[in-house]
Design an enzyme around this catalytic site. Structure first.
Site, short mmCIF file in Angstrom:
data_model
loop_
_atom_site.label_atom_id
_atom_site.label_comp_id
_atom_site.label_asym_id
_atom_site.label_seq_id
_atom_site.Cartn_x
_atom_site.Cartn_y
_atom_site.Cartn_z
N LYS A 195 46.96 47.51 44.72
CA LYS A 195 46.42 46.28 45.33
C LYS A 195 46.95 45.14 44.49
CE LYS A 195 41.87 44.21 45.43
NZ LYS A 195 42.04 42.81 45.80
N ALA A 197 37.69 40.13 49.69
CA ALA A 197 37.18 39.04 48.85
C ALA A 197 36.30 38.05 49.61
CB ALA A 197 38.30 38.28 48.17
N GLY A 198 35.22 37.67 48.93
CA GLY A 198 34.36 36.61 49.42
C GLY A 198 33.23 37.04 50.33
N ASN A 214 33.35 43.84 46.40
CA ASN A 214 32.88 44.25 45.08
C ASN A 214 31.59 43.53 44.69
OD1 ASN A 214 34.62 44.81 41.93
ND2 ASN A 214 32.45 44.68 42.27
N THR A 215 31.72 42.20 44.53
CA THR A 215 30.62 41.43 43.95
C THR A 215 29.31 41.57 44.73
OG1 THR A 215 32.29 39.84 43.25
CG2 THR A 215 30.00 39.12 43.11
N GLY A 244 34.38 36.63 44.71
CA GLY A 244 33.10 36.49 44.02
C GLY A 244 32.21 35.40 44.57
C1 LIG Z 1 37.58 44.09 42.77
C2 LIG Z 1 38.52 43.32 43.53
O1 LIG Z 1 39.56 43.77 43.89
C3 LIG Z 1 38.18 41.95 43.84
O2 LIG Z 1 39.09 41.15 43.22
C4 LIG Z 1 38.16 41.82 45.32
O3 LIG Z 1 39.04 40.87 45.76
C5 LIG Z 1 36.79 41.72 45.88
O4 LIG Z 1 36.27 40.43 45.92
P1 LIG Z 1 34.68 40.21 45.96
O5 LIG Z 1 34.20 40.53 44.59
O6 LIG Z 1 34.49 38.77 46.35
O7 LIG Z 1 34.11 41.15 46.97
#
Ligand SMILES: CC(=O)[C@@H](O)[C@H](O)COP(=O)(O)O
Length: 257
Positions: free
Chosen positions: A96, A184-185, A206-207, A157
């Site tokens: 990735k 992301a986001g 993730n976050t 994040g």
């Molecule tokens: C862990 C990872 O790869 C992050 O950089 C990803 O882009 C997820 O983003 P969020 O944490 O906003 O879900």
């Protein structure tokens, strides 16, 4: 089944492994989400050390496929080097690819991203590029050899959810055959349902799980939302209208005289 490069995947949720309260909670979240793919950041300083080794062992024991990432890399050189190290550590050609261009927004450096993607695909990597929703950049990434695209829906994040749904819709329409993973986001399960309703193939987050009050339950909630969004997309949702339309037929209504 979703095909990512030559791998068929059943679960359309990809999970990050950072910022969990504990390794046990991370393991629980991975299990409850039923994810088949987790992304792992190669922290060079700990990769050979004791803590890093134990963490990677724990991830391997979860029995899921690992998608190493180049999180935190701000240059082509750093991202390419990190990808090569990740290939050695995790024994996979998957990467990735993140090349961060802006400190505050963590926005991808799309020029560096395309350059790094070209170098890595030339060296046999199967690249999952973290990109914006820009169509021209996406075309360049495909020309560089990427066979999967990962447009953001908001800054990493931020938990804002899709800030430009129209751009995501256009992106999907423009690349009907390319596996598209929103990355992301994402903040809430409803965000994932909405992008899956647009026809996206999967979501990486993730976050929103790691930072939830109960990460394992949240992971499961996301998994359900992704399934619901996917099912809704396949069932062909109605397009919104700007006029009222009576939902009860008027033909044959009672007439009072
Ligand atoms: C862990 C990872 O790869 C992050 O950089 C990803 O882009 C997820 O983003 P969020 O944490 O906003 O879900």
């Amino acid at each position: 089944m979703l095909k990512l490069y030559d791998v068929e995947v059943g679960c359309r949720l990809l999970l990050g492994t950072a910022r969990y309260p504990s390794p046990a909670i991370l393991a629980d979240a991975v299990r409850r989400s039923k994810t088949e793919i987790v992304t792992v950041s190669l922290r060079r300083e700990s990769a050979g050390g004791k803590a890093g080794g134990a963490f990677f062992e724990m991830i391997r024991d979860l029995g899921v496929r690992i998608l190493p990432n180049t999180a935190g890399c701000h240059s082509v050189k750093e991202a390419v080097l990190t990808a090569k190290m990740a290939r050695e550590v995790f024994r996979t050609d998957w990467i990735k690819l993140e090349v961060i261009g802006h400190h505050d927004t963590l926005q991808p450096d799309v020029f560096g991203l395309v350059e790094a993607a070209r170098i890595l695909t030339g060296e046999g990597f199967q690249v999952f590029p973290y990109t914006t929703d820009d169509l021209v950049v996406a075309e360049r990434l495909l020309e560089a050899g990427c066979r999967v695209l990962m447009p953001w829906c908001a800054p990493i994040g931020s938990a804002m959810g899709p800030i430009n749904p129209m751009a995501l819709r256009t992106f999907r329409t423009h690349f009907p055959e390319i596996p598209l993973i929103v990355d992301a986001g994402i903040g809430r399960p409803s965000h994932t349902a909405s992008v899956m309703e647009l026809g996206y193939d999967a979501v990486l987050l993730n976050t929103a799980v790691a930072g939830a009050g109960d990460p394992a339950s949240m992971a499961e909630a996301f998994a359900h939302a992704i399934e619901a969004g996917r099912m809704a997309h396949r069932a062909v949702p109605l397009e919104p209208r700007d006029m009222a339309v009576p939902s009860t037929p008027v033909i044959g209504k009672a007439v009072f005289s």
